[in-house]
Design a protein around this motif. Structure first.
Motif, PDB file in Angstrom:
ATOM      1  N   ILE A 151       0.834  -1.202   0.000  1.00  0.00           N
ATOM      2  CA  ILE A 151       0.000   0.000   0.000  1.00  0.00           C
ATOM      3  C   ILE A 151       0.870   1.254   0.000  1.00  0.00           C
ATOM      4  N   GLY A 152       1.884   1.266   0.837  1.00  0.00           N
ATOM      5  CA  GLY A 152       2.749   2.428   0.922  1.00  0.00           C
ATOM      6  C   GLY A 152       3.485   2.707  -0.371  1.00  0.00           C
ATOM      7  N   VAL A 153       4.071   1.690  -0.954  1.00  0.00           N
ATOM      8  CA  VAL A 153       4.840   1.871  -2.190  1.00  0.00           C
ATOM      9  C   VAL A 153       3.935   2.327  -3.336  1.00  0.00           C
ATOM     10  N   LEU A 154       2.796   1.669  -3.490  1.00  0.00           N
ATOM     11  CA  LEU A 154       1.883   2.027  -4.586  1.00  0.00           C
ATOM     12  C   LEU A 154       1.372   3.456  -4.436  1.00  0.00           C
ATOM     13  N   ALA A 155       1.003   3.846  -3.213  1.00  0.00           N
ATOM     14  CA  ALA A 155       0.481   5.191  -3.002  1.00  0.00           C
ATOM     15  C   ALA A 155       1.567   6.239  -3.227  1.00  0.00           C
ATOM     16  N   GLY A 156       2.782   5.982  -2.739  1.00  0.00           N
ATOM     17  CA  GLY A 156       3.866   6.933  -2.929  1.00  0.00           C
ATOM     18  C   GLY A 156       4.219   7.111  -4.392  1.00  0.00           C
ATOM     19  N   VAL A 157       4.307   6.028  -5.130  1.00  0.00           N
ATOM     20  CA  VAL A 157       4.620   6.090  -6.563  1.00  0.00           C
ATOM     21  C   VAL A 157       3.516   6.828  -7.312  1.00  0.00           C
ATOM     22  N   ALA A 158       2.262   6.520  -6.982  1.00  0.00           N
ATOM     23  CA  ALA A 158       1.139   7.153  -7.675  1.00  0.00           C
ATOM     24  C   ALA A 158       1.125   8.661  -7.452  1.00  0.00           C
ATOM     25  N   LEU A 159       1.346   9.114  -6.219  1.00  0.00           N
ATOM     26  CA  LEU A 159       1.341  10.545  -5.946  1.00  0.00           C
ATOM     27  C   LEU A 159       2.505  11.252  -6.636  1.00  0.00           C
ATOM     28  N   ALA A 160       3.648  10.604  -6.693  1.00  0.00           N
ATOM     29  CA  ALA A 160       4.795  11.198  -7.374  1.00  0.00           C
ATOM     30  C   ALA A 160       4.493  11.420  -8.855  1.00  0.00           C
ATOM     31  N   HIS A 161       3.915  10.421  -9.502  1.00  0.00           N
ATOM     32  CA  HIS A 161       3.579  10.556 -10.927  1.00  0.00           C
ATOM     33  C   HIS A 161       2.487  11.609 -11.131  1.00  0.00           C
ATOM     34  N   LEU A 162       1.488  11.610 -10.251  1.00  0.00           N
ATOM     35  CA  LEU A 162       0.398  12.575 -10.404  1.00  0.00           C
ATOM     36  C   LEU A 162       0.899  13.997 -10.196  1.00  0.00           C
ATOM     37  N   GLY A 163       1.726  14.210  -9.181  1.00  0.00           N
ATOM     38  CA  GLY A 163       2.264  15.540  -8.941  1.00  0.00           C
ATOM     39  C   GLY A 163       3.115  16.023 -10.098  1.00  0.00           C
ATOM     40  N   ARG A 164       3.918  15.131 -10.659  1.00  0.00           N
ATOM     41  CA  ARG A 164       4.771  15.481 -11.799  1.00  0.00           C
ATOM     42  C   ARG A 164       3.925  15.866 -13.009  1.00  0.00           C
ATOM     43  N   LYS A 165       2.855  15.110 -13.229  1.00  0.00           N
ATOM     44  CA  LYS A 165       2.013  15.376 -14.390  1.00  0.00           C
ATOM     45  C   LYS A 165       1.270  16.703 -14.243  1.00  0.00           C
ATOM     46  N   LEU A 166       0.764  16.984 -13.032  1.00  0.00           N
ATOM     47  CA  LEU A 166       0.007  18.216 -12.823  1.00  0.00           C
ATOM     48  C   LEU A 166       0.903  19.449 -12.905  1.00  0.00           C
ATOM     49  N   ARG A 167       2.143  19.326 -12.473  1.00  0.00           N
ATOM     50  CA  ARG A 167       3.055  20.473 -12.540  1.00  0.00           C
ATOM     51  C   ARG A 167       3.461  20.773 -13.979  1.00  0.00           C
ATOM     52  N   GLY A 168       3.559  19.735 -14.789  1.00  0.00           N
ATOM     53  CA  GLY A 168       3.976  19.926 -16.170  1.00  0.00           C
ATOM     54  C   GLY A 168       5.479  19.959 -16.301  1.00  0.00           C
ATOM     55  N   THR A 169       5.970  19.956 -17.531  1.00  0.00           N
ATOM     56  CA  THR A 169       7.402  19.988 -17.810  1.00  0.00           C
ATOM     57  C   THR A 169       7.685  21.065 -18.858  1.00  0.00           C
ATOM     58  N   PRO A 170       8.398  22.126 -18.497  1.00  0.00           N
ATOM     59  CA  PRO A 170       8.922  22.448 -17.156  1.00  0.00           C
ATOM     60  C   PRO A 170       7.783  22.791 -16.198  1.00  0.00           C
ATOM     61  N   PRO A 171       8.045  22.771 -14.881  1.00  0.00           N
ATOM     62  CA  PRO A 171       6.981  23.005 -13.900  1.00  0.00           C
ATOM     63  C   PRO A 171       6.312  24.358 -14.104  1.00  0.00           C
ATOM     64  N   GLN A 172       4.997  24.349 -14.269  1.00  0.00           N
ATOM     65  CA  GLN A 172       4.252  25.578 -14.509  1.00  0.00           C
ATOM     66  C   GLN A 172       3.166  25.817 -13.468  1.00  0.00           C
ATOM     67  N   HIS A 173       2.800  24.802 -12.723  1.00  0.00           N
ATOM     68  CA  HIS A 173       1.702  24.912 -11.771  1.00  0.00           C
ATOM     69  C   HIS A 173       2.203  24.580 -10.364  1.00  0.00           C
ATOM     70  N   LYS A 174       1.833  25.404  -9.410  1.00  0.00           N
ATOM     71  CA  LYS A 174       2.205  25.151  -8.027  1.00  0.00           C
ATOM     72  C   LYS A 174       1.169  24.244  -7.367  1.00  0.00           C
ATOM     73  N   LEU A 175       1.659  23.353  -6.524  1.00  0.00           N
ATOM     74  CA  LEU A 175       0.791  22.462  -5.766  1.00  0.00           C
ATOM     75  C   LEU A 175       0.968  22.736  -4.277  1.00  0.00           C
ATOM     76  N   MET A 176      -0.056  22.459  -3.505  1.00  0.00           N
ATOM     77  CA  MET A 176       0.027  22.641  -2.052  1.00  0.00           C
ATOM     78  C   MET A 176       0.671  21.385  -1.456  1.00  0.00           C
ATOM     79  N   ASP A 177       1.990  21.396  -1.439  1.00  0.00           N
ATOM     80  CA  ASP A 177       2.734  20.201  -1.037  1.00  0.00           C
ATOM     81  C   ASP A 177       2.451  19.785   0.403  1.00  0.00           C
ATOM     82  N   ASP A 178       2.236  20.753   1.300  1.00  0.00           N
ATOM     83  CA  ASP A 178       1.918  20.408   2.683  1.00  0.00           C
ATOM     84  C   ASP A 178       0.639  19.589   2.764  1.00  0.00           C
ATOM     85  N   PHE A 179      -0.381  20.023   2.022  1.00  0.00           N
ATOM     86  CA  PHE A 179      -1.644  19.292   2.025  1.00  0.00           C
ATOM     87  C   PHE A 179      -1.479  17.908   1.396  1.00  0.00           C
TER      88      PHE A 179
END
Length: 441
Positions: free
Chosen positions: A204-232
């Motif tokens: 559960i931990g590995v799958l959730a961590g990997v999924a959030l990393a990919h989702l955060g990367r995709k939402l930020r874009g390349t190069p990073p254009q969108h800020k995310l609330m990392d604390d939340f």
């Protein structure tokens, strides 16, 4: 002590802590000792201005310690060096498994033969005191993402894993006391509490961590254009992973730690930092100087990540929680709490059980003897032990036995704060002189 007095005391401590942060770092002892001294002063030991009863407030203390340990495990996980390597992780895995089992067994044997506790209570006490603490051991843990110090890595990784690997033995002790179903000949305990709960937590931990990393990367874009609330996002990951683990009877502490590890490693791989970078290899202080010298417009600014973005906030929560809980510990103790039974158990734990279990667990490894000695000594006990104890009380531990285990556990934690808190800075300073001569990892 009234609510107004309580708020006044905690508020004053927070102000003093914030104003004297640099001064506390220069003290020869850890800040935890200062908090403990204040708790002892205003508690029943000296002035008796307030008394915190952990038996009556076990539900509150269970919730507080649970949250604190989860935040600390996340912080520890995102500071793990990358990439993952079994050769590098072999030592902490052995400490969290082989050494954990030996430590539980030694404490259980001492409690049964010397303290006269029932076998189930001895196993439970061993499980409560065996895991090292991710909250109070900050001075001997990894200090920032990319920290390559082998000793700090070993202690941080062990603390992250053994808060989950201790749980099966908590359930075993409760089962022997008739508070948990172990199954005929213990097959339910082996299949569910050991195998399923551990494997499911890691998955559960590995799958959730990997999924959030990919989702955060995709939402930020390349190069990073969108800020995310990392604390939340960090807090959300902790909540989702822990909640899901509890629903499927997996060990949530273990799941949160591996979720943080997977999140950090996946983000660095996605950012093209799968190998050690010059930034990661820099000594203490260099990274901060580079960051200060480089404005926001630096062309080679690293890609923002959820793990690093949420780390500072989590560490602030961790320090605040540490202050509050250690203050409560000081407010629980009376002068007669310092019985020979409690002190003798703590000394056996620090001087016999921990060093012996580490030495046996690391037999056959290439870990240097200076590191083995330091790991054997710095088995800091703390907030995790309080959580396991409150968990057992909330699940039906008899009152008389609960009072005995509370006294034994609190004295062990208090002495750990004192002896490890006074020895950590001089020993770590001395260890630095050996580090250049240690074999490469």
């Amino acid at each position: 002590m009234t609510n107004a007095q309580w708020f006044l005391l905690v508020g004053s401590l927070l102000l003093v802590r914030g104003l004297t942060a640099s001064m506390l770092r220069r003290l020869p002892v850890t800040p935890a000792i200062v908090y403990l001294a204040v708790g002892l002063l205003v508690g029943p030991t000296v002035l008796n201005l307030f008394h915190f009863n952990p038996l009556q407030e076990s539900a509150l203390l269970e919730a507080l310690t649970e949250v604190v340990v989860l935040i600390s495990l996340f912080s520890a996980g995102v500071k793990m060096p990358v990439p993952f390597s079994f050769a590098r992780w072999r030592t902490p895995v052995l400490l969290a498994s082989v050494s954990m089992i030996l430590s539980v067994g030694l404490v259980a044997a001492f409690a049964y033969t010397v303290l006269g506790l029932p076998l189930g209570a001895g196993v439970l006490l061993g499980a409560i005191l065996a895991p090292t603490d991710p909250v109070l051991a900050t001075d001997v843990q990894t200090r920032h993402p990319g920290d390559r110090d082998q000793l700090r890595f070993t202690l941080t990784c062990e603390a992250g894993m053994n808060d989950g690997s201790a749980f099966p033995f908590v359930m075993l002790g409760m089962g022997l006391l008739g508070l948990h179903d172990l199954g005929e000949f213990g097959e339910r305990w082996i299949l569910v509490d050991v195998l399923w709960a551990t494997a499911a937590a890691i998955a559960i931990g590995v799958l959730a961590g990997v999924a959030l990393a990919h989702l955060g990367r995709k939402l930020r874009g390349t190069p990073p254009q969108h800020k995310l609330m990392d604390d939340f996002l960090g807090l959300g990951l902790i909540g989702v992973v822990y909640g899901l683990s509890v629903l499927v009877d997996a060990w949530g502490f273990l799941a949160v730690f591996f979720a943080a590890v997977a999140l950090r490693q996946t983000e660095l791989k996605l950012a093209g930092a799968g190998q050690d970078s010059p930034k990661q290899a820099q000594p203490d202080g260099v990274e901060a100087k580079v960051a200060n010298a480089c404005p926001d417009a630096c062309p080679d600014e690293p890609t923002p990540t959820v793990s690093e973005g949420s780390l500072v906030f989590k560490e602030h929560l961790e320090r605040l929680s540490e202050l509050l809980l250690i203050l409560l510990i000081g407010g629980t103790l009376f002068l007669d709490s310092w019985s020979w039974r409690a002190v003798g158990l703590a000394l056996f734990l620090f001087l016999v059980a921990r060093p012996a279990s580490v030495l046996v667990g690391l037999l056959g490894t290439r870990t240097s003897w200076p590191i083995r000695g330091m790991v054997g000594w710095f088995g800091v006990r703390g907030i995790g032990s309080l959580y396991y104890l409150m968990y057992a009380i909330q699940h039906g531990l008899p009152e008389e036995l609960a009072l005995d285990l509370i006294q034994l556990t609190l004295i062990a934690v208090t002495l750990s704060i004192l002896v490890h808190g006074t020895s950590v800075k001089p020993l770590m300073s001395r260890f630095k002189r050996y580090r250049r001569h240690l074999p490469p990892t």
